[in-house]
Design an enzyme around this catalytic site. Sequence first.
Site: not given
Ligand code: IPE
Ligand code: IPE
Ligand code: MG
Length: 268
Positions: A40, A57, A151
Amino acid sequence: MLKDLVRNWRERKKGQLSEEDLLARLDRQRLPRHVAIIMDGNGRWARRRGMPRTFGHRAGMESIRDIVRLSTQLGIGYLTLYAFSTENWKRPTDEVNFLMNLLVEYLHKEIDELCQNNIRIHPIGLLDELPAKAGEALQVAVARSRHNSGLTLNLALNYGGRTELVEAVRAIAREVASGRLFPESIDEPVIAGYLYTAGQPDPDLLIRPAGDYRVSNFLLWQLAYTEFWMTPVMWPDFRKVHLLQALVDYQRRERRFGGLIKSQAGEN
Ligand code: IPE
Ligand code: IPE
Ligand code: MG
């Protein structure tokens, strides 16, 4: 290279241990068998740099490389990476498309090295709902790596913990309806056997970067007794040193699984 040196220097200044120091402290005999990571913070990392979320990303791919390499070197058995949740479809179409294309690019670029390192790719989630290109790239990666015995890399894609349980319940119900399974025979191992992670140990350690304290629908069944490790570090900045911090911290924990540790037993 230079970036790594600067980071190491900064962390030393803050009193944090270097990669080498952490490695020296790590007990190779007590490593977690299964590590799960909620990757995240990509969007916030990019926005802080005045860049579009997609930039974060892409940067996060480098973190995946680093963490997969270290996990392999250490001999960790299972690594589960949360890459796209069943809820992430709520995001703008452009971002979703970017993520799906990035997955295809990652698999194309990395599959040779992954196979050289004896890594088995195991996607988990509702894969049928992924765009065709992503589905095909996954199929190729799975086929090419299926005999690898190092792994196991679980890639959680269109993954939701609740969906996983719904699917399992449906499959079990079909077995019961057909008379192949008695309701009385349904126990915890039977249910675990219908999950995407069938045959795998539950995660010993869950890592969530980017500062939030929630599971976001990840591995709801499997996390029953998992140790959690959170860090404010955003995923694109997450490197080997952070995984090592998590592992060293994990080894300091006392896992009781609801019981007592030896020194407590017989205290009453
Ligand atoms: C969780 O992150 C999903 C992934 C890392 C793929 P999100 O950014 O979607 O989660 P929330 O919305 O903060 O709970
Ligand atoms: C995690 O990073 C990647 C996915 C959920 C696909 P985010 O895109 O959720 O990044 P934040 O949480 O908005 O910073
Ligand atoms: Mg996120």
